[in-house]
Scaffold this active site. Structure first.
Site, PDB file in Angstrom:
ATOM      1  N   CYS A   1      -7.515   0.693   3.623  1.00 18.50           N
ATOM      2  CA  CYS A   1      -8.412   1.412   2.710  1.00 18.50           C
ATOM      3  C   CYS A   1      -9.244   0.426   1.898  1.00 18.50           C
ATOM      4  CB  CYS A   1      -7.596   2.311   1.778  1.00 18.50           C
ATOM      5  SG  CYS A   1      -8.596   3.182   0.559  1.00 18.50           S
TER       6      CYS A   1
ATOM      7  N   CYS B   1      -9.646   1.395  -1.810  1.00 23.34           N
ATOM      8  CA  CYS B   1      -8.450   1.105  -2.614  1.00 23.34           C
ATOM      9  C   CYS B   1      -8.323  -0.372  -2.948  1.00 23.34           C
ATOM     10  CB  CYS B   1      -7.183   1.525  -1.860  1.00 23.34           C
ATOM     11  SG  CYS B   1      -7.188   3.179  -1.164  1.00 23.34           S
ATOM     12  N   ASP B   2      -8.576  -1.237  -1.973  1.00 20.70           N
ATOM     13  CA  ASP B   2      -8.124  -2.621  -2.067  1.00 20.70           C
ATOM     14  C   ASP B   2      -9.202  -3.702  -2.032  1.00 20.70           C
ATOM     15  OD1 ASP B   2      -5.542  -1.626  -2.156  1.00 20.70           O
ATOM     16  OD2 ASP B   2      -5.270  -1.753   0.014  1.00 20.70           O
TER      17      ASP B   2
END
Length: 313
Positions: A135, A138-139
């Site tokens: 993701c 997300c990261d």
């Protein structure tokens, strides 16, 4: 054993836990069925930085722990069991689990989630959350000014590679074919970005590192040549983002609940499926953004709409 509930929630990821919280707070007799540990994908995330209100150094497990505690506090029951069969057309709806228990419910919320497809190479499981991610939203921030590899060749992989260039020093797209499957307009856009490089006709054979990702080995599918690509010495680590698709956990519901060609459940904006009293929430449903924040929102909506459905019975 037969048990009667107002709401049965299938799945204890963020969507299911959110639904459980809202249903229990509404004084609905609620049970959450989960075949594994609570939390879903977020339970394997080392750091959560983009969930509103998450504190510094918040982890996936710590966030899940708080969600579970809230559900327990308001009286939602949690049972470790998996669904074997069901009748969503019955009144009340019937769910039989692998343990042999029968659950009767006025409403059901399906929150079984989806899982990213894995490369399947050595080192991937051990380094997931320690350099390997599925993701970018997300990261990506964790890899600011580092080098990253983006695995895949479809629209998502190419679009996410573009997104990663906002953070990473260099992004290398790794694709097993000699041409991308992404739309031409997307490919044209990424080709203009000087931070993106390409490894075509290539697959990741191994991911390695001692507690943190330190390098990958890539195989050329045409020549068989294997190339070792260690992280730059000055960085000590790098990132591997995998975008080769998702597998929604919907096989059990085929032929009963409407789903798209890739298996995601189709709902309206109020999380209603094609069957009255059956709702779906989180990554299991057809949607544009799969994040913890959208899953919890889905769960809240599904529970509120389930309450309205039950009140109208």
């Amino acid at each position: 054993m037969e048990q009667h509930y107002d709401v049965v929630i299938i799945g204890a990821g963020p969507a299911g836990l959110s639904a459980g919280l809202y249903a229990a707070r509404a004084k609905l007799k609620t049970v959450i069925l989960e075949k594994e540990k609570a939390g879903g994908q977020i339970a394997t995330t080392d750091e959560v930085a983009n969930y509103p209100g998450s504190i510094e150094h918040a982890t996936g497990p710590s966030l899940v722990e708080r969600m579970v505690a809230q559900c327990d506090e308001f009286g939602a029951e949690r049972v470790k069991d998996s669904v074997k069969s069901f009748d969503f057309n019955a009144n009340p709806k019937v769910i039989q689990t692998e343990s042999g228990n029968l659950y009767y419910a006025k409403a059901v919320i399906v929150a079984t989630g989806a899982t990213p497809k894995k490369i399947g190479c050595p080192g991937e499981p051990e380094l997931t959350g320690k350099g390997v991610s599925y993701c970018a939203t997300c990261d990506a921030d964790f890899f600011t000014d580092l080098e990253v590899f983006c695995v895949g060749g479809g629209d998502t992989a190419v679009e996410e590679a573009m997104y990663l260039t906002k953070f990473a020093r260099k992004v290398t797209l790794v694709h097993r074919r000699d041409e991308f499957r992404a739309a031409k307009s997307i490919i044209d856009k990424v080709r203009k970005n000087s931070k993106v490089e390409y490894l075509m006709d290539s697959v990741v054979e191994e991911i390695y590192g001692d507690g943190i990702l330190e390098g990958i080995k890539v195989k050329n599918v045409k020549t068989g040549e294997i190339t070792d690509l260690p992280a730059p010495e000055e960085d000590g680590t790098m990132g591997v983002f995998v975008f080769i698709g998702y597998d929604p956990a919907t096989a059990l519901f085929k032929g009963c609940l409407d789903m798209d060609q890739t298996g995601y459940l189709i709902t309206d904006e109020n999380m209603r499926t094609n069957l009255p009293g059956v709702f779906a929430a989180g990554d299991v449903r057809q949607k544009q953004l799969r994040q913890v924040v959208t899953a919890t929102a889905d769960g809240a909506i599904a529970a509120v709409m389930a309450e309205k459905y039950i009140d109208a019975l």
